[in-house]
Design a protein around this motif. Structure first.
Motif, mmCIF file in Angstrom:
data_model
loop_
_atom_site.group_PDB
_atom_site.id
_atom_site.type_symbol
_atom_site.label_atom_id
_atom_site.label_comp_id
_atom_site.label_asym_id
_atom_site.label_seq_id
_atom_site.Cartn_x
_atom_site.Cartn_y
_atom_site.Cartn_z
ATOM 1 N N ASP A 159 24.465 41.927 38.344
ATOM 2 C CA ASP A 159 25.309 42.252 39.494
ATOM 3 C C ASP A 159 25.852 40.989 40.157
ATOM 4 O O ASP A 159 27.005 40.963 40.610
ATOM 5 C CB ASP A 159 24.523 43.079 40.514
ATOM 6 N N ILE A 160 25.029 39.942 40.221
ATOM 7 C CA ILE A 160 25.492 38.669 40.784
ATOM 8 C C ILE A 160 26.610 38.090 39.926
ATOM 9 O O ILE A 160 27.652 37.648 40.434
ATOM 10 C CB ILE A 160 24.324 37.666 40.904
ATOM 11 N N CYS A 161 26.416 38.098 38.600
ATOM 12 C CA CYS A 161 27.423 37.558 37.680
ATOM 13 C C CYS A 161 28.706 38.386 37.721
ATOM 14 O O CYS A 161 29.814 37.831 37.711
ATOM 15 C CB CYS A 161 26.873 37.520 36.255
ATOM 16 N N TYR A 162 28.546 39.708 37.757
ATOM 17 C CA TYR A 162 29.713 40.596 37.737
ATOM 18 C C TYR A 162 30.591 40.387 38.971
ATOM 19 O O TYR A 162 31.811 40.232 38.868
ATOM 20 C CB TYR A 162 29.261 42.048 37.652
ATOM 21 N N THR A 163 29.968 40.385 40.138
ATOM 22 C CA THR A 163 30.743 40.216 41.362
ATOM 23 C C THR A 163 31.313 38.802 41.475
ATOM 24 O O THR A 163 32.430 38.622 41.975
ATOM 25 C CB THR A 163 29.884 40.527 42.600
ATOM 26 N N SER A 164 30.567 37.808 41.000
ATOM 27 C CA SER A 164 31.054 36.428 41.073
ATOM 28 C C SER A 164 32.244 36.185 40.152
ATOM 29 O O SER A 164 33.003 35.229 40.361
ATOM 30 C CB SER A 164 29.925 35.446 40.716
ATOM 31 N N SER A 165 32.422 37.031 39.144
ATOM 32 C CA SER A 165 33.558 36.878 38.237
ATOM 33 C C SER A 165 34.848 37.442 38.822
ATOM 34 O O SER A 165 35.936 37.118 38.342
ATOM 35 C CB SER A 165 33.267 37.580 36.898
ATOM 36 N N SER A 166 34.743 38.268 39.864
ATOM 37 C CA SER A 166 35.955 38.918 40.397
ATOM 38 C C SER A 166 36.135 38.785 41.906
ATOM 39 O O SER A 166 37.272 38.670 42.378
ATOM 40 C CB SER A 166 35.943 40.407 40.029
ATOM 41 N N VAL A 167 35.050 38.789 42.671
ATOM 42 C CA VAL A 167 35.164 38.794 44.132
ATOM 43 C C VAL A 167 35.879 37.555 44.688
ATOM 44 O O VAL A 167 36.714 37.689 45.587
ATOM 45 C CB VAL A 167 33.777 38.973 44.789
ATOM 46 N N PRO A 168 35.598 36.318 44.203
ATOM 47 C CA PRO A 168 36.365 35.168 44.722
ATOM 48 C C PRO A 168 37.873 35.335 44.555
ATOM 49 O O PRO A 168 38.647 34.955 45.448
ATOM 50 C CB PRO A 168 35.835 34.001 43.880
ATOM 51 N N LEU A 169 38.291 35.922 43.438
ATOM 52 C CA LEU A 169 39.714 36.166 43.212
ATOM 53 C C LEU A 169 40.241 37.228 44.169
ATOM 54 O O LEU A 169 41.366 37.126 44.677
ATOM 55 C CB LEU A 169 39.944 36.592 41.761
ATOM 56 N N ILE A 170 39.436 38.258 44.435
ATOM 57 C CA ILE A 170 39.824 39.314 45.371
ATOM 58 C C ILE A 170 39.971 38.748 46.786
ATOM 59 O O ILE A 170 40.934 39.049 47.499
ATOM 60 C CB ILE A 170 38.788 40.456 45.351
ATOM 61 N N LEU A 171 39.016 37.906 47.197
ATOM 62 C CA LEU A 171 39.072 37.298 48.523
ATOM 63 C C LEU A 171 40.308 36.416 48.673
ATOM 64 O O LEU A 171 40.982 36.434 49.715
ATOM 65 C CB LEU A 171 37.801 36.489 48.784
ATOM 66 N N ASP A 172 40.593 35.650 47.634
ATOM 67 C CA ASP A 172 41.786 34.806 47.652
ATOM 68 C C ASP A 172 43.048 35.661 47.721
ATOM 69 O O ASP A 172 44.038 35.299 48.373
ATOM 70 C CB ASP A 172 41.801 33.920 46.405
ATOM 71 N N ASN A 173 42.995 36.817 47.061
ATOM 72 C CA ASN A 173 44.131 37.732 47.058
ATOM 73 C C ASN A 173 44.420 38.261 48.457
ATOM 74 O O ASN A 173 45.575 38.450 48.843
ATOM 75 C CB ASN A 173 43.846 38.892 46.097
ATOM 76 N N PHE A 174 43.367 38.497 49.250
ATOM 77 C CA PHE A 174 43.549 39.012 50.602
ATOM 78 C C PHE A 174 44.188 37.987 51.537
ATOM 79 O O PHE A 174 44.763 38.351 52.559
ATOM 80 C CB PHE A 174 42.202 39.456 51.193
ATOM 81 N N LEU A 175 44.056 36.701 51.189
ATOM 82 C CA LEU A 175 44.589 35.649 52.054
ATOM 83 C C LEU A 175 46.050 35.335 51.776
ATOM 84 O O LEU A 175 46.702 34.647 52.555
ATOM 85 C CB LEU A 175 43.756 34.368 51.890
ATOM 86 N N THR A 176 46.555 35.790 50.642
ATOM 87 C CA THR A 176 47.941 35.525 50.274
ATOM 88 C C THR A 176 48.677 36.839 50.031
ATOM 89 O O THR A 176 48.063 37.835 49.648
ATOM 90 C CB THR A 176 48.027 34.658 49.003
ATOM 91 N N VAL A 177 49.985 36.811 50.205
ATOM 92 C CA VAL A 177 50.778 38.025 50.017
ATOM 93 C C VAL A 177 50.821 38.418 48.549
ATOM 94 O O VAL A 177 50.591 39.557 48.178
ATOM 95 C CB VAL A 177 52.208 37.824 50.559
ATOM 96 N N ARG A 178 51.127 37.467 47.690
ATOM 97 C CA ARG A 178 51.177 37.714 46.242
ATOM 98 C C ARG A 178 50.428 36.580 45.548
ATOM 99 O O ARG A 178 50.914 35.452 45.462
ATOM 100 C CB ARG A 178 52.630 37.782 45.749
ATOM 101 N N LYS A 179 49.237 36.862 45.100
ATOM 102 C CA LYS A 179 48.386 35.853 44.498
ATOM 103 C C LYS A 179 48.806 35.565 43.063
ATOM 104 O O LYS A 179 48.943 36.482 42.250
ATOM 105 C CB LYS A 179 46.919 36.328 44.528
ATOM 106 N N ARG A 180 48.987 34.284 42.757
ATOM 107 C CA ARG A 180 49.319 33.868 41.394
ATOM 108 C C ARG A 180 48.063 33.348 40.707
ATOM 109 O O ARG A 180 47.295 32.585 41.304
ATOM 110 C CB ARG A 180 50.407 32.787 41.400
ATOM 111 N N VAL A 181 47.860 33.764 39.469
ATOM 112 C CA VAL A 181 46.711 33.316 38.680
ATOM 113 C C VAL A 181 47.201 32.900 37.303
ATOM 114 O O VAL A 181 48.087 33.546 36.727
ATOM 115 C CB VAL A 181 45.633 34.435 38.579
ATOM 116 N N SER A 182 46.651 31.808 36.783
ATOM 117 C CA SER A 182 47.083 31.301 35.485
ATOM 118 C C SER A 182 46.688 32.256 34.369
ATOM 119 O O SER A 182 45.785 33.085 34.538
ATOM 120 C CB SER A 182 46.473 29.924 35.224
ATOM 121 N N PHE A 183 47.355 32.135 33.232
ATOM 122 C CA PHE A 183 47.060 32.993 32.082
ATOM 123 C C PHE A 183 45.612 32.824 31.650
ATOM 124 O O PHE A 183 44.901 33.809 31.436
ATOM 125 C CB PHE A 183 48.006 32.643 30.926
ATOM 126 N N SER A 184 45.166 31.557 31.532
ATOM 127 C CA SER A 184 43.786 31.306 31.094
ATOM 128 C C SER A 184 42.780 31.821 32.119
ATOM 129 O O SER A 184 41.744 32.394 31.760
ATOM 130 C CB SER A 184 43.577 29.805 30.852
#
Length: 325
Positions: free
Chosen positions: A82-107
């Motif tokens: 559960d720690i690994c699963y949430t750590s793989s996505s939650v930081p990206l989700i949090l960053d998404n909430f701070l920006t209107v349209r979040k850009r993420v690299s292909f890799s």
């Protein structure tokens, strides 16, 4: 003639550049800007609770030798997962909430998609293995220590992790090889695999078939195993003469059964419900599945568990004396 050839070469280069996607845009809840700040605080708080709750549970299980049993071994794996699963996505989700349209690299998108998919598949198999453990404990209590040996438990856990990562690797490789023709907007918080492959400008029938097969194998096969295990468990418990014995037997399975119901209930609601035009509702269901469930797991397993309570008191007492000394 030369002009025609030049135009064809330019068109070919454009198609090549479009197919070599360098970044993606995650929409998230950009259509509801007022909700983004609220959800940022809420998800951040839940993520910290996930790290704290599962971290404490892992520490208690490792510290107390009385908890070095198959049930707690699998629970330790579940908490780490559960720690690994949430750590793989939650930081990206949090960053998404701070920006209107979040850009993420292909890799970055590929790594996040691979890890999230792997952890989700692993959890399905692991919950099935935990059901088998409860089946042996209830139906064959005298032979339980012999059957559920340390070597077998390690093999069962390794199989869960191995199958989850193998399935994710297969799906990710098939997704990476798809050509893209300029579409790079993913209507989600994260790089969800189905939303990702739908951006391809080619036939994605093979990807859809493999994802469907993966869902059948990693969702419904463990669920079927869990249901069969609990049919035998229920049959055995009902044959116990004393009410106290039945209550004790049920209590050893109640936490696992609650986690399974919550985990699979959310997944089935997400995948089996009729298609809705309200994409925000779909995203909130995915958010519940990805954040709320991992936060509640350690609470469910420790809420009425006297062994965990005792181990936590011993750990806190030892820590207090160590600091005082």
């Amino acid at each position: 003639m030369y002009e025609c050839c030049w135009r064809k070469s330019i068109c070919k280069m454009e198609r090549t550049n479009d197919s070599m996607m360098t970044e993606f845009v995650l929409v998230g809840l950009s259509a509801h800007p007022k909700l983004q700040t609220v959800f940022f605080v809420l998800v951040l708080w839940m993520y910290l609770m996930i790290l704290l709750g599962n971290g404490v549970l892992i520490s208690v299980i490792i510290y107390d030798s009385h908890l070095h049993t198959p049930m707690y071994f699998f629970l330790c794996n579940l908490s780490f997962l559960d720690i690994c699963y949430t750590s793989s996505s939650v930081p990206l989700i949090l960053d998404n909430f701070l920006t209107v349209r979040k850009r993420v690299s292909f890799s970055g998108c590929m790594v996040q998609m691979f890890l999230s998919f792997a952890m989700g598949a692993t959890e399905c198999v692991l919950l099935g293995m935990m059901a088998l453990d409860r089946y042996v404990a209830i139906c064959y209590p005298l032979r339980y220590p012999v059957i559920m040996s340390k070597a077998l438990c390690i093999q069962m856990a390794a199989l869960s992790w191995g199958l989850g990562f193998l399935n994710s690797l297969t799906e990710t490789i098939l997704a990476i090889r798809l050509p893209f023709c300029g579409k790079n907007v993913i209507n989600h918080f994260v790089c969800e695999i189905l939303a990702f492959v739908k951006l391809a400008c080619t036939d994605i029938s093979l990807n859809e078939i493999t994802i469907m097969l993966g869902n059948v194998i990693f969702l419904f096969s463990p669920l079927l195993l869990i249901c069969i295990s609990y049919v035998f468990i229920l049959s055995t418990v009902l044959r116990i003469n004393s009410a106290e014995g039945r209550k004790k037997a049920f209590s050893t399975c109640s936490a696992h059964l609650t986690v399974v119901t919550m985990f699979y209930g959310t997944i089935l609601l997400m995948y089996m419900k009729p298609k809705s035009k309200d994409s925000a509702f779909n995203k909130l269901i995915a958010l519940f599945y990805g954040v709320v469930t991992p936060m509640l797991n350690p609470i469910i397993y420790s809420l009425r568990n006297t062994e965990v309570h005792g181990a936590m008191r011993k750990l806190m007492t030892r820590h207090w004396f160590w600091r005082k000394g």
